[in-house]
Design a protein around this motif. Structure first.
Motif, PDB file in Angstrom:
ATOM      1  N   TYR A  36       0.479  -1.154  -0.082  1.00 55.90           N
ATOM      2  CA  TYR A  36      -0.078  -0.005  -0.528  1.00 55.90           C
ATOM      3  C   TYR A  36       1.109   1.342   0.036  1.00 55.90           C
ATOM      4  CZ  TYR A  36      -3.431   3.274   1.272  1.00 55.90           C
ATOM      5  OH  TYR A  36      -4.020   4.554   1.513  1.00 55.90           O
ATOM      6  N   GLU A  37       1.878   1.158   0.831  1.00 57.76           N
ATOM      7  CA  GLU A  37       2.609   1.945   0.559  1.00 57.76           C
ATOM      8  C   GLU A  37       3.431   2.553  -0.220  1.00 57.76           C
ATOM      9  OE1 GLU A  37       5.314   2.270   4.661  1.00 57.76           O
ATOM     10  OE2 GLU A  37       3.406   2.209   5.604  1.00 57.76           O
ATOM     11  N   ARG A  38       3.587   1.784  -1.014  1.00 59.49           N
ATOM     12  CA  ARG A  38       4.505   1.780  -2.537  1.00 59.49           C
ATOM     13  C   ARG A  38       3.027   2.307  -4.009  1.00 59.49           C
ATOM     14  NH1 ARG A  38       9.323  -0.378  -2.834  1.00 59.49           N
ATOM     15  NH2 ARG A  38       9.556  -0.470  -4.406  1.00 59.49           N
ATOM     16  N   LEU A  39       1.844   1.822  -3.503  1.00 55.95           N
ATOM     17  CA  LEU A  39       1.377   2.380  -4.826  1.00 55.95           C
ATOM     18  C   LEU A  39       1.317   4.571  -5.432  1.00 55.95           C
ATOM     19  CD1 LEU A  39      -1.966   0.699  -3.153  1.00 55.95           C
ATOM     20  CD2 LEU A  39      -0.362   0.163  -4.935  1.00 55.95           C
ATOM     21  N   ARG A 281       5.173  -7.014  -5.911  1.00 51.91           N
ATOM     22  CA  ARG A 281       4.807  -7.698  -7.063  1.00 51.91           C
ATOM     23  C   ARG A 281       3.434  -6.862  -7.141  1.00 51.91           C
ATOM     24  NH1 ARG A 281       8.263 -12.930  -7.148  1.00 51.91           N
ATOM     25  NH2 ARG A 281      10.189 -12.043  -8.591  1.00 51.91           N
ATOM     26  N   LEU A 282       2.861  -7.274  -5.820  1.00 56.70           N
ATOM     27  CA  LEU A 282       0.892  -6.617  -5.591  1.00 56.70           C
ATOM     28  C   LEU A 282       1.612  -5.045  -6.335  1.00 56.70           C
ATOM     29  CD1 LEU A 282      -1.981  -6.553  -4.519  1.00 56.70           C
ATOM     30  CD2 LEU A 282      -0.548  -6.597  -2.343  1.00 56.70           C
ATOM     31  N   ALA A 283       2.311  -3.847  -5.117  1.00 58.82           N
ATOM     32  CA  ALA A 283       2.318  -2.473  -5.473  1.00 58.82           C
ATOM     33  C   ALA A 283       2.198  -2.749  -6.943  1.00 58.82           C
ATOM     34  CB  ALA A 283       3.784  -2.179  -5.501  1.00 58.82           C
ATOM     35  N   ARG A 288      -0.626  -0.783 -11.712  1.00 60.12           N
ATOM     36  CA  ARG A 288      -0.546  -1.051 -13.255  1.00 60.12           C
ATOM     37  C   ARG A 288      -2.242  -1.198 -13.716  1.00 60.12           C
ATOM     38  NH1 ARG A 288       2.005  -6.445 -14.933  1.00 60.12           N
ATOM     39  NH2 ARG A 288       0.092  -7.060 -13.668  1.00 60.12           N
ATOM     40  N   ALA A 289      -2.618  -2.130 -12.353  1.00 58.56           N
ATOM     41  CA  ALA A 289      -4.069  -2.231 -13.115  1.00 58.56           C
ATOM     42  C   ALA A 289      -5.518  -0.827 -12.246  1.00 58.56           C
ATOM     43  CB  ALA A 289      -4.863  -3.198 -11.997  1.00 58.56           C
ATOM     44  N   LEU A 290      -4.899  -0.298 -12.048  1.00 54.40           N
ATOM     45  CA  LEU A 290      -5.533   1.150 -11.128  1.00 54.40           C
ATOM     46  C   LEU A 290      -4.552   2.678 -11.734  1.00 54.40           C
ATOM     47  CD1 LEU A 290      -6.446   0.413  -7.391  1.00 54.40           C
ATOM     48  CD2 LEU A 290      -7.842   0.137  -9.933  1.00 54.40           C
TER      49      LEU A 290
END
Length: 291
Positions: A36-39, A281-283, A288-290
């Motif tokens: 979340y902090e890497r978004l 990878r989650l970030a 990418r998706a958002l």
């Protein structure tokens, strides 16, 4: 005495049922918070908006109201009949004795395909907020799952659930209701090793963030199937290699695996790296998706 109390608590919290949960709640929440902090600001704002939208139509008993509950929602709904079909989405049963994944994913019922479907739904502007927030929850959880090596490997032992373990000299642990349960390899890797190596809660976070600071670029691989193959190699080269007897393809060992402090120390850097990779990878996927 304190060490003994800590071991008892850790074992009680370990999941050794038929549907063990990768990394346990602590690991999933940790991955979600770091990611979340890497978004980007745009991605973070949309994550916040979707979390708030779930309050309008939550799953019974499994409300998504924070990044933390978002990360564990897919485990929470496992007890709800409407979501029973999603149980196979938590893992890829890649045979240990096959050294060259990909493996056959029956009818798309595995973690890697579930990750791909969830990202498509999250990116779909025509999907409802309910569909998108639940796709978001699946992405957050299943990306964490596939980085637990025993969620990407199997030796006819249900991903290590059928492999007995002696942990710190104990073959069993006591549940909160006082019953005795056997220690299993899957359960130890889900929760106990993380706590034994780094302590409870967020105490592993500094080590994980240091790993990310050094290797984030190398970890930024985009393909969920490549992540599964990578986790599978970890299982083959470490987990299934530390057997008390020669590995027999498709069979659990007759002797229990001894998980002592030497094992914990050897596993610690693997666990740290897998959690770091999952966070990065989650970030990356969410950004990418958002976008």
């Amino acid at each position: 005495m304190l060490k003994w109390i800590f071991v008892i608590v850790a074992l009680v919290m370990a999941t050794t049922t038929d549907e063990a949960h990768a990394w346990g709640g602590e690991g999933h929440r940790l991955i979600a918070r770091i990611a979340y902090e890497r978004l980007t600001p745009t991605a973070r704002a949309e994550v916040d908006r979707l979390i708030a939208a779930d309050a309008a139509d939550p799953s019974p008993g499994c409300t998504i109201d924070s990044v933390e509950t978002l990360s564990t929602w897919s485990d929470c709904v496992r007890g709800i009949r409407a979501y029973a079909n999603q149980s196979p989405w938590h893992y890829d049963n890649i045979p240990v004795c096959e050294t060259a994944p990909p493996f056959d994913c029956p009818n798309g019922n595995c973690a890697t395909r579930a990750i791909e479907r969830a990202e498509r739904t999250l990116r779909d502007g025509r999907a409802s907020d309910q569909q998108r927030v639940r796709a978001l929850a699946r992405l957050v959880h299943f990306i964490g799952d596939i980085h637990q090596p025993l969620h990407a490997s199997d030796n006819g032992d249900r991903g290590g659930n059928d492999v007995r373990v002696i942990f710190e000299g104990q073959a069993t642990y006591r549940t909160e209701d006082g019953s005795s349960r056997p220690n299993t390899l899957h359960g130890i890797w889900d929760s106990v090793l993380l706590r034994s190596a780094y302590g409870p809660g967020d105490t592993a976070r500094p080590a994980i963030e240091m790993d990310i600071a050094e290797h984030a670029g190398a970890y930024a691989q985009e393909d969920a199937r490549a992540w599964a193959a990578e986790s599978h190699r970890v299982a083959v080269e470490f987990i299934y290699a530390r057997w008390p007897e020669p590995l027999r393809c498709g069979q659990a060992p007759e002797l229990p695996v001894d998980v002592d402090q030497r094992y914990v120390r050897a596993a610690a850097p693997i666990i740290r790296e897998q959690l770091a990779k999952a966070s990065v990878r989650l970030a990356m996927v969410l950004n990418r998706a958002l976008q």
